[in-house]
Motif scaffolding. Structure first.
Motif, PDB file in Angstrom:
ATOM      1  N   ILE A   1       0.843  -1.198   0.000  1.00  0.00           N
ATOM      2  CA  ILE A   1       0.000   0.000   0.000  1.00  0.00           C
ATOM      3  C   ILE A   1       0.878   1.249   0.000  1.00  0.00           C
ATOM      4  O   ILE A   1       0.645   2.196  -0.761  1.00  0.00           O
ATOM      5  CB  ILE A   1      -0.939  -0.004   1.224  1.00  0.00           C
ATOM      6  CG1 ILE A   1      -1.927  -1.170   1.124  1.00  0.00           C
ATOM      7  CG2 ILE A   1      -1.681   1.326   1.336  1.00  0.00           C
ATOM      8  CD1 ILE A   1      -2.695  -1.433   2.406  1.00  0.00           C
ATOM      9  N   ALA A   2       1.893   1.246   0.862  1.00  0.00           N
ATOM     10  CA  ALA A   2       2.798   2.398   0.936  1.00  0.00           C
ATOM     11  C   ALA A   2       3.515   2.615  -0.393  1.00  0.00           C
ATOM     12  O   ALA A   2       3.648   3.756  -0.861  1.00  0.00           O
ATOM     13  CB  ALA A   2       3.810   2.191   2.058  1.00  0.00           C
ATOM     14  N   GLU A   3       3.961   1.533  -1.015  1.00  0.00           N
ATOM     15  CA  GLU A   3       4.668   1.658  -2.288  1.00  0.00           C
ATOM     16  C   GLU A   3       3.742   2.202  -3.375  1.00  0.00           C
ATOM     17  O   GLU A   3       4.141   3.049  -4.185  1.00  0.00           O
ATOM     18  CB  GLU A   3       5.245   0.305  -2.706  1.00  0.00           C
ATOM     19  CG  GLU A   3       6.189   0.389  -3.883  1.00  0.00           C
ATOM     20  CD  GLU A   3       7.008  -0.874  -4.083  1.00  0.00           C
ATOM     21  OE1 GLU A   3       7.863  -0.866  -4.991  1.00  0.00           O
ATOM     22  OE2 GLU A   3       6.810  -1.862  -3.349  1.00  0.00           O
ATOM     23  N   ALA A   4       2.484   1.744  -3.380  1.00  0.00           N
ATOM     24  CA  ALA A   4       1.513   2.260  -4.351  1.00  0.00           C
ATOM     25  C   ALA A   4       1.268   3.750  -4.128  1.00  0.00           C
ATOM     26  O   ALA A   4       1.134   4.524  -5.087  1.00  0.00           O
ATOM     27  CB  ALA A   4       0.207   1.482  -4.241  1.00  0.00           C
ATOM     28  N   TYR A   5       1.221   4.160  -2.867  1.00  0.00           N
ATOM     29  CA  TYR A   5       1.062   5.587  -2.537  1.00  0.00           C
ATOM     30  C   TYR A   5       2.269   6.385  -3.030  1.00  0.00           C
ATOM     31  O   TYR A   5       2.123   7.437  -3.666  1.00  0.00           O
ATOM     32  CB  TYR A   5       0.898   5.737  -1.024  1.00  0.00           C
ATOM     33  CG  TYR A   5       1.035   7.153  -0.518  1.00  0.00           C
ATOM     34  CD1 TYR A   5       0.004   8.074  -0.669  1.00  0.00           C
ATOM     35  CD2 TYR A   5       2.201   7.567   0.121  1.00  0.00           C
ATOM     36  CE1 TYR A   5       0.132   9.377  -0.202  1.00  0.00           C
ATOM     37  CE2 TYR A   5       2.334   8.866   0.591  1.00  0.00           C
ATOM     38  CZ  TYR A   5       1.302   9.763   0.426  1.00  0.00           C
ATOM     39  OH  TYR A   5       1.442  11.052   0.876  1.00  0.00           O
ATOM     40  N   LEU A   6       3.469   5.900  -2.759  1.00  0.00           N
ATOM     41  CA  LEU A   6       4.682   6.619  -3.159  1.00  0.00           C
ATOM     42  C   LEU A   6       4.805   6.728  -4.678  1.00  0.00           C
ATOM     43  O   LEU A   6       5.349   7.706  -5.191  1.00  0.00           O
ATOM     44  CB  LEU A   6       5.913   5.912  -2.589  1.00  0.00           C
ATOM     45  CG  LEU A   6       6.047   5.924  -1.063  1.00  0.00           C
ATOM     46  CD1 LEU A   6       7.174   5.000  -0.620  1.00  0.00           C
ATOM     47  CD2 LEU A   6       6.267   7.336  -0.535  1.00  0.00           C
TER      48      LEU A   6
END
Length: 234
Positions: free
Chosen positions: A90-95
């Motif tokens: 999720i964090a990687e998709a946000y970044l």
């Protein structure tokens, strides 16, 4: 703003029965009681209530002792993600969504970046700027506040100290993924005063703290925006 970040599928729904230990749950699935792996070691006592509807997924390894993974739970009209294995994705998709990410466009990103004897979730570069980022997931709400942690975390405290150290020469930040509707975020002083005091302290010394509001609907994680960080209850 509402942006889809990630799709998370489940195979079945079931009824939560009990939690023999922090890594196992008993769930009624199709009339049978099954042991289900709980990836989130937090207490989750306000969410995993006997009779609650839960979402489960078959384990990738068929030889594993537990055939199922716990994905999410229904609570007061919200679907709350409980599987912390998805936090990094999720964090990687946000970044990587430059339209919404607070970090903008970067030149290089490395997950699970080694620092001394630890691994922080991400290391990024933007030109000459070096950015270290740690990710935490938050499922606890009290009133209007999202709160972390829901159990004492020595590992989390170690990460905060490392971010503080890194911030002297680099940019360092903590990204807090909030999985329940909240108006603001505050550290949980009652449960872990040492972690909470350190989080506020480093936020005042230049470490970025980004509580991002997420929503889990119809198997999709949506980004809803940044919510304020508060040092005490409002």
């Amino acid at each position: 703003m509402k942006e889809i970040l990630l799709e998370i599928k489940h195979d079945k729904t079931g009824k939560f029965i009990s939690r023999p230990n922090r890594y196992l749950a008993e769930v009624e699935i199709d009339g049978n009681i099954e042991l289900v792996h709980v990836h989130d070691p937090g207490r989750l006592k306000e969410l995993l209530i006997p009779g609650a509807e839960v979402y489960i997924k078959r384990a990738v390894n068929p030889a594993r002792k537990t055939r199922w993974d716990l994905i999410a739970v229904e609570n007061n009209g919200e679907t709350v993600l409980l599987n912390s294995a998805y936090h990094r994705y999720i964090a990687e998709a946000y970044l990587k969504n430059f339209a919404v990410s607070e970090f903008g466009v970067y030149d290089y990103i490395k997950p699970e970046a080694k620092y001394k004897d630890s691994r922080l979730d991400f290391y990024m570069e933007k030109g000459e700027e070096k950015i270290w980022l740690e990710v935490k997931g938050c499922t606890l709400t009290i009133g209007k506040a999202a709160m972390f942690p829901d159990a004492p975390t020595k590992r989390g405290l170690k990460h905060l100290r490392e971010l503080e150290e890194l911030s002297r020469e680099n940019k360092a930040a903590i990204l807090i993924l909030i999985f329940r509707k909240s108006e603001y975020f505050m550290p949980n002083f009652e449960t872990d005063p040492e972690f909470s005091e350190k989080l506020i302290e480093i936020s005042q010394k230049g470490v970025g703290v980004y509580p991002i509001q997420l929503e889990f609907t119809d198997g999709k994680i949506f980004y809803r925006g940044i919510i304020p960080l508060c040092s005490k209850n409002l």
